[in-house]
Design an enzyme around this catalytic site. Structure first.
Site, PDB file in Angstrom:
ATOM      1  CB  CYS A 282      -0.331  -5.376  35.905  1.00 36.83           C
ATOM      2  SG  CYS A 282      -0.552  -6.453  34.480  1.00 36.83           S
TER       3      CYS A 282
ATOM      4  CE  LYS B 123      -5.125   1.026  30.559  1.00 36.18           C
ATOM      5  NZ  LYS B 123      -5.385  -0.253  31.222  1.00 36.18           N
TER       6      LYS B 123
ATOM      7  CG  HIS C 206       0.323  -1.289  35.618  1.00 37.49           C
ATOM      8  ND1 HIS C 206       1.247  -1.833  34.754  1.00 37.49           N
ATOM      9  CD2 HIS C 206      -0.881  -1.818  35.267  1.00 37.49           C
ATOM     10  CE1 HIS C 206       0.633  -2.659  33.917  1.00 37.49           C
ATOM     11  NE2 HIS C 206      -0.660  -2.681  34.206  1.00 37.49           N
TER      12      HIS C 206
ATOM     13  CD  GLN D 184      -6.634   2.475  34.764  1.00 30.64           C
ATOM     14  OE1 GLN D 184      -7.841   2.687  34.782  1.00 30.64           O
ATOM     15  NE2 GLN D 184      -6.104   1.469  34.094  1.00 30.64           N
TER      16      GLN D 184
ATOM     17  CG  ASP E 227       0.673   5.148  34.841  1.00 23.82           C
ATOM     18  OD1 ASP E 227      -0.156   5.445  33.965  1.00 23.82           O
ATOM     19  OD2 ASP E 227       0.783   3.992  35.297  1.00 23.82           O
TER      20      ASP E 227
END
Length: 412
Positions: free
Chosen positions: A370, A232, A129, A209, A206
Site C-alpha cells: 500500500c 497492529k 501509506h 506502525q 500516522d
C-alpha cells in the site's frame, strides 16, 4: 553492526499468550513474520472479547439496565486506557474509529472541509501509506488545496533540508507517518512536528506502525492529531483511535450524522454532542473496543522499552544472517529503523518467494505494501517484507534464513 546482547524478557511466557503460533502450516511449524500487516491477538484480548459476548452484550450509553451499564463502563474504561497509553491531556480527546484509515479520513474530510481553502498546501512524505495519501487527495480536490511531497533519500529517510524548504506560510497541514510500514524507517517525528508548528501548520501523525514499537506521548510530541490501530498492537481488528487536541476537535465539524453524536434533534435543526461523542455516530464496535484495553495492558506489562530493545535485537540478528545469503538486497536501510526488513532476492520474484516460504510455514508479506508511490520512487514493483514482533525468536529467523538460502540455490 554492534554486538548483539540478550534482552531480559521471558519469550516462552510471551509466546504462550498466542496459541495461534502453536500450529503447523503446510506441515511445518508456523513462523509468522507478517506483523507489520497485522499482529496476532493476545489471549487476554480474545478472552475479554468472548466474555463480553457471553455475559455483557448490550448497547452502550443509552440503556439503564445492568448489561448496558456494564458494557458502557467497560467501553469507557478503554477510552481512559488509551488516554494513559498515549498520555493525552484528557480522555475526551480520544475518538474511537474503525482504524487509522478512518481516523485520517475523518481529519481530511471534517477538519479539511472547514480549514482548507484554495491555494493552501498539504505536505505528505514519500513514505506514506495509501491511507495517508488518498484522503488528502480527495480533500485537495474538494477545497482547491495543493499537495506537496516531502522527498526521501535512497536509504528511505526523509530529507529534512527539503522538508524545511517546502514549509511556508501556505503550509496548512503536515501529514506524515511516525514509522514506515514498508521500510521500517523511524522518522524524526518530534523535529517534523516542531518545524510544522513554527510555520503555523496543523499536524496529523500516522502512528499505526509506531504504536506497538515506540512509546507514544502526544503531549511531548505536541501533535494536533494522531491515529493508531488496535490490530497492529496485538488487539482486535476493526478498532482504532483518533487523538485530537480538545480545541481543534471542538472546532471540527462532525464526521457522520446519526445516533450518539447529537444532543437534540428536530426537523428544524440539530444540536451536536460534546467531544468525543460528536464523532462517534451509531453503534460502535463495542466488544472489540472493550477487548482493545487488554492489548494495551499486554504491551505495558512487558514495557515499550523492553519490546523495542528485543525487536531491535531480532532486527540486527536477522540482518547479519540475511546479508550472508547471495543475492540478498535490502530495501530501506535507514539508520533508525523498526523491526521491518524489506528486501529482494536476485533471480526470484517477490511473489514466488512469498509462496515458496509459505510452503515452509513461513508467513511474510509481498507486494507494494500500500505504498505504490514509494515503490515507484525506488523503481521496483514491490518487495518481500519480514516484520518481527515481540513473540518472534532468533530460532525462527534461523529457519527463515535457511529456507531463503535453499530457495536461492534452486533459482541459480
Amino acid at each position: 553492526m554492534s554486538a548483539i546482547t540478550t534482552t531480559a524478557i521471558d519469550i516462552a511466557k510471551i509466546r504462550a499468550q498466542f496459541p495461534v503460533l502453536d500450529q503447523e502450516v503446510n506441515g511445518k511449524p508456523l513462523i509468522y513474520f507478517d506483523n507489520a500487516a497485522t499482529s496476532q491477538t493476545a489471549k487476554n484480548v480474545v478472552d475479554a472479547l468472548v466474555e463480553f459476548y457471553e455475559k455483557d452484550h448490550a448497547n452502550i450509553h443509552r440503556g439503564i439496565h445492568t448489561l448496558a451499564e456494564r458494557s458502557t463502563k467497560a467501553f469507557e474504561a478503554t477510552r481512559e486506557r488509551v488516554h494513559r497509553f498515549i498520555n493525552s491531556e484528557e480522555a475526551d480527546e480520544i475518538i474511537f474509529t474503525k482504524g487509522t484509515t478512518e481516523s485520517i479520513n475523518l481529519v481530511a474530510q471534517s477538519w479539511g472541509s472547514k480549514f482548507l481553502k484554495k491555494g493552501d498546501e498539504i505536505l505528505i512524505s514519500q513514505l506514506e501509506h495509501h491511507s495517508n495519501i488518498v484522503p488528502w487527495q480527495l480533500a485537495a480536490e474538494r477545497t482547491g488545496a495543493i499537495i506537496k511531497v516531502i522527498p526521501i533519500n535512497a536509504k528511505g529517510e526523509i530529507l529534512m533540508d527539503e522538508y524545511k524548504r517546502l514549509l511556508s506560510a501556505k503550509t496548512k497541514v503536515v501529514a506524515v507517518n511516525y514509522v514506515s510500514n514498508s521500510l521500517g524507517t523511524i522518522n524524526p517525528i518530534k523535529e517534523i512536528i516542531d518545524l510544522a508548528i513554527a510555520h503555523g501548520a496543523t499536524t496529523m501523525i500516522d502512528a499505526a506502525q509506531a504504536a506497538p514499537h515506540v512509546k507514544l506521548d502526544v503531549q511531548e510530541l505536541n501533535c494536533d492529531f494522531l491515529a493508531l490501530s488496535s490490530h497492529k498492537m496485538y488487539g482486535p481488528t476493526g478498532v482504532g483511535i483518533l487523538y485530537g487536541r480538545r480545541d481543534i476537535l471542538e472546532a471540527t465539524p462532525p464526521y457522520q450524522g446519526g445516533g450518539e453524536m447529537i444532543k437534540d434533534v428536530s426537523f428544524s435543526g440539530t444540536t451536536f454532542n460534546d467531544i468525543p461523542y460528536k464523532f462517534e455516530a451509531g453503534t460502535p464496535n463495542i466488544g472489540e473496543v472493550i477487548a482493545f484495553k487488554y492489548a494495551m495492558d499486554f504491551i505495558d506489562d512487558i514495557g515499550h522499552e523492553n519490546i523495542q530493545a528485543y525487536e531491535n535485537e531480532l532486527l540486527e540478528y536477522a540482518m547479519d544472517k540475511l546479508q550472508q545469503i547471495p543475492g540478498f538486497t535490502p530495501i530501506g536501510t535507514a539508520d533508525n529503523k523498526a523491526s521491518v526488513i524489506s528486501f529482494l532476492m536476485q533471480n526470484v520474484h517477490p511473489y514466488d518467494l512469498g509462496q515458496l516460504l509459505d510452503v515452509k510455514g513461513i508467513a511474510v508479506r509481498t507486494g507494494h505494501h500500500c505504498t505504490q508511490p514509494l515503490m515507484d520512487f525506488l523503481k521496483i514493483d514491490g518487495t518481500v517484507r519480514a516484520s518481527f514482533a515481540v513473540y518472534n525468536t532468533k530460532e525462527e529467523i534461523d529457519i527463515f534464513c535457511d529456507a531463503l538460502q535453499k530457495i536461492v540455490e534452486r533459482f541459480k
